[in-house]
Scaffold this motif. Structure first.
Motif, PDB file in Angstrom:
ATOM      1  N   UNK A 216       0.817  -1.221   0.000  1.00 47.89           N
ATOM      2  CA  UNK A 216       0.000   0.000   0.000  1.00 47.89           C
ATOM      3  C   UNK A 216       0.853   1.274   0.000  1.00 47.89           C
ATOM      4  N   UNK A 217       2.179   1.125  -0.008  1.00 51.29           N
ATOM      5  CA  UNK A 217       3.070   2.266  -0.177  1.00 51.29           C
ATOM      6  C   UNK A 217       3.163   3.211   0.995  1.00 51.29           C
ATOM      7  N   UNK A 218       2.874   2.735   2.221  1.00 50.35           N
ATOM      8  CA  UNK A 218       2.959   3.634   3.381  1.00 50.35           C
ATOM      9  C   UNK A 218       4.304   3.568   4.085  1.00 50.35           C
ATOM     10  N   UNK A 219       5.247   2.817   3.539  1.00 46.68           N
ATOM     11  CA  UNK A 219       6.600   2.795   4.076  1.00 46.68           C
ATOM     12  C   UNK A 219       6.827   1.823   5.212  1.00 46.68           C
ATOM     13  N   UNK A 220       5.811   1.095   5.605  1.00 48.81           N
ATOM     14  CA  UNK A 220       5.931   0.086   6.656  1.00 48.81           C
ATOM     15  C   UNK A 220       5.212  -1.181   6.195  1.00 48.81           C
ATOM     16  N   UNK A 221       5.370  -2.262   6.951  1.00 48.35           N
ATOM     17  CA  UNK A 221       4.802  -3.552   6.573  1.00 48.35           C
ATOM     18  C   UNK A 221       3.831  -4.004   7.653  1.00 48.35           C
ATOM     19  N   UNK A 222       2.557  -4.138   7.289  1.00 48.55           N
ATOM     20  CA  UNK A 222       1.586  -4.627   8.269  1.00 48.55           C
ATOM     21  C   UNK A 222       1.527  -6.150   8.211  1.00 48.55           C
ATOM     22  N   UNK A 223       0.742  -6.733   9.087  1.00 45.42           N
ATOM     23  CA  UNK A 223       0.735  -8.182   9.217  1.00 45.42           C
ATOM     24  C   UNK A 223       0.228  -8.871   7.947  1.00 45.42           C
ATOM     25  N   UNK A 224      -0.740  -8.272   7.273  1.00 46.72           N
ATOM     26  CA  UNK A 224      -1.265  -8.880   6.050  1.00 46.72           C
ATOM     27  C   UNK A 224      -0.230  -8.853   4.925  1.00 46.72           C
ATOM     28  N   UNK A 225       0.527  -7.764   4.843  1.00 44.76           N
ATOM     29  CA  UNK A 225       1.597  -7.691   3.849  1.00 44.76           C
ATOM     30  C   UNK A 225       2.701  -8.692   4.185  1.00 44.76           C
TER      31      UNK A 225
END
Length: 329
Positions: A216-225
């Motif tokens: 999603x290009x927000x610069x961090x990695x969430x659990x789903x990514x």
């Protein structure tokens, strides 16, 4: 009729270009991200490190597993002679003294010999002007020349995707190229192709990992990514138990600040976990065991006096089992 002929020729051209591109990609491909993202410092030998029994661990650590087998077949005299040549290579600053850092660098190189051999194997594909260096322009032309310059290829490949890959490769090339002249030595080109093996490239590996995972290009990695990098569900398929375990791993061990996302520091902690640097420990061990005057450095004589710990040899079957060239070093 002429329009039909022209269309047929264009179709044939597109097919030929596609075949050419596939052939070109076999040997000259853009750098690719790794799915196995965790780069542990591997141990240096499969043997137990017990100097009271033998020095096989030290031999394989210092020489690499395959080269250690070669030295096992040499006479003591030849083994010491070749060790002397190796010491001259280890002494990068030519001051006659070997530091633990110089030893560590050598051990790391020995362990990664297969990487250097692979780079050397394909070196001529990139070094077009035969100056024993590879410029960014040479690499770009060899790897992206068709996709970047031939309009007909736009029907065969995703033009924008290749442009993005080229930008990423250029950024990595600049990072690997220490003096900033955009002309890489063999060492720098190896760091470009295998950044995970070089300390000064580790930040680049983290940056590229985030780019690969951050959809999603927000610069961090969430659990789903994070999960999506390992698992793509089929329609209506329940998640396997191991995926649930990975979600818990993310929560308990990856997300250190418990904000539900992995930032640059947390990604670094994940793919470059803090653990023993085996090469550094072995280098310090070799210095400690061979340093007669206790100045924390080794002379060539100190190493040769303790040659059996570094390389070893055996007189049995000498000549019969020797399969590698003796002048490698």
């Amino acid at each position: 009729m002429s329009g039909s002929t022209s269309a047929g020729r264009m179709k044939t051209l597109s097919v030929l270009l596609a075949v050419t591109l596939c052939s070109w990609l076999v040997t000259c491909v853009p750098t690719q991200e790794k799915k196995d993202r965790i780069h542990h410092h591997k141990d240096l030998s499969d043997h137990k490190h017990d100097d009271s029994k033998d020095f096989q661990y030290d031999h394989e650590a210092f020489l690499g597993k395959e080269e250690a087998k070669t030295f096992d077949q040499l006479t003591p005299e030849e083994s010491k002679e070749r060790l002397g040549k190796i010491v001259d290579k280890i002494d990068k600053d030519k001051d006659g003294l070997i530091t633990s850092q110089e030893l560590r660098d050598w051990i790391t190189r020995s362990q990664n010999r297969y990487i250097y051999e692979n780079v050397n194997k394909h070196w001529k594909d990139y070094d077009k002007n035969k100056d024993d260096k590879i410029s960014w322009e040479e690499y770009k032309s060899t790897t992206y020349g068709y996709a970047a310059d031939e309009e007909a290829f736009y029907d065969v490949v995703d033009k924008e995707r290749y442009r993005q890959m080229m930008k990423r490769d250029e950024r990595r090339f600049k990072q690997a190229n220490k003096d900033g002249d955009l002309i890489a030595t063999r060492e720098e080109f190896t760091a470009f192709l295998h950044p995970e093996e070089f300390d000064y490239m580790k930040d680049m590996v983290v940056t590229e990992t985030i780019e690969d995972l951050d959809k999603n290009g927000d610069g961090v990695v969430d659990v789903n990514e994070y999960i999506a990098d390992m698992y793509t569900p089929e329609s209506d398929e329940p998640e396997p138990e191991w995926v649930n375990t990975e979600r818990q791993q993310f929560k308990d061990h990856r997300d250190l600040n418990k904000d539900g996302k992995l930032d640059h520091s947390e990604i670094s902690h994940w793919i470059h976990p803090h653990e023993y640097d085996h090469a550094d420990l072995e280098a310090k061990h070799l210095v400690y065991e061979s340093d007669k005057d206790k100045d924390d450095k080794l002379t060539k004589n100190e190493i040769l006096e303790n040659w059996n710990m570094f390389v070893g040899s055996q007189a049995t079957n000498y000549g019969e089992d020797l399969t590698r060239r003796h002048d490698e070093f």
